[in-house]
Design a protein around this motif. Sequence first.
Motif, PDB file in Angstrom:
ATOM      1  N   ASN A 104      33.533  48.363  44.760  1.00 27.37           N
ATOM      2  CA  ASN A 104      34.719  48.828  44.037  1.00 27.37           C
ATOM      3  C   ASN A 104      34.423  50.168  43.357  1.00 27.37           C
ATOM      4  O   ASN A 104      33.304  50.681  43.416  1.00 27.37           O
TER       5      ASN A 104
ATOM      6  N   GLN B 217      44.667  48.692  48.965  1.00 27.17           N
ATOM      7  CA  GLN B 217      43.613  49.298  48.144  1.00 27.17           C
ATOM      8  C   GLN B 217      43.862  50.782  47.860  1.00 27.17           C
ATOM      9  O   GLN B 217      42.930  51.600  47.884  1.00 27.17           O
TER      10      GLN B 217
ATOM     11  N   PHE C 159      34.507  41.412  43.250  1.00 24.94           N
ATOM     12  CA  PHE C 159      35.822  42.044  43.161  1.00 24.94           C
ATOM     13  C   PHE C 159      36.621  41.539  41.963  1.00 24.94           C
ATOM     14  O   PHE C 159      37.813  41.813  41.855  1.00 24.94           O
TER      15      PHE C 159
END
Length: 305
Positions: A156, A184, A304
């Motif tokens: 991330n 995303q 995540f």
Amino acid sequence: MPLVGFGLWKVTKSSCADTVYDAIKAGYRLFDGAGDYGNEKEAGEGVRRAIQDGLVKREDLFITSKLWNTFHAHDHVKSLSKKQLDLWGIDYFDLFLVHFPIALKFVDPAHRYPPEWFGDDGKVHLQNTPMQETWGAMEELVDEGRAKNIGLSNCNGSLILDVLRYARIQPSVLQVELHPYLTQQPLVNLTKTLGIAITAYSSFGPQGYFELDMDKNAPSLLSHDTINAIATKHKKTTAQVVLRWATQRGIAVIPKSNHVERLAQNLSCSSFDLEEEELKTISALNINLRLNDPADIDPRLAIFA
């Protein structure tokens, strides 16, 4: 790096050499592998045969592989990259990625390879190896000519920014799950700003997860009414539309297929353009559906979260 490549996840050992050879014959030049896929030796056999037959030269190909979680310690990065190159039968990787930002306890390849997620007791065993140590060893692979480029996968934004604080060699590529159900966009914007190329895996969303019973009951993208309508309009397959949604925005894709006709169709996905409104319509299908989440294996792997 080509914009459209061939992904080797779930390509069976028995067919892998022929599949790679056929993909090269069809025009593919990017091959995306990993130590965890367990088929690097067979993929290398397909490459070697294609080179011997004069279809390509080694420098025509862009071969990607990935470092598995149990090999994050400095010395293990070095030894396993060598093992993986030997399996492929090549001298260097065009791109070598850290597969997950997760360090697991070392498993000797002589004992079990690929080691997967679990120890012999069936449990997950974490190891306290910081990413800075792993990345430093990855940089040495570039120094030594074992990797032309290095990068990250399944990371991330906060971790990417952290790596950049100490990186002597910046990550060239970020590979992540990305499809119309998981767009995303903030991460895409960040990588673009940082000058890091992005590769999407699982471009067809749940399609590759049905057989694993990991599709989380998500409806198929390839038979979605919205995608169908756009495909009909452009006289293309739904797969080509989904892939073009990514490539038209500069995102590389690595679909796999065992069918020669679909191989060619996927490769030619950049032969047409979607309208801006169509790109937005496809992006609007986003439901933040993450299909590949290590937290489903162990809550301590919630990278995540």
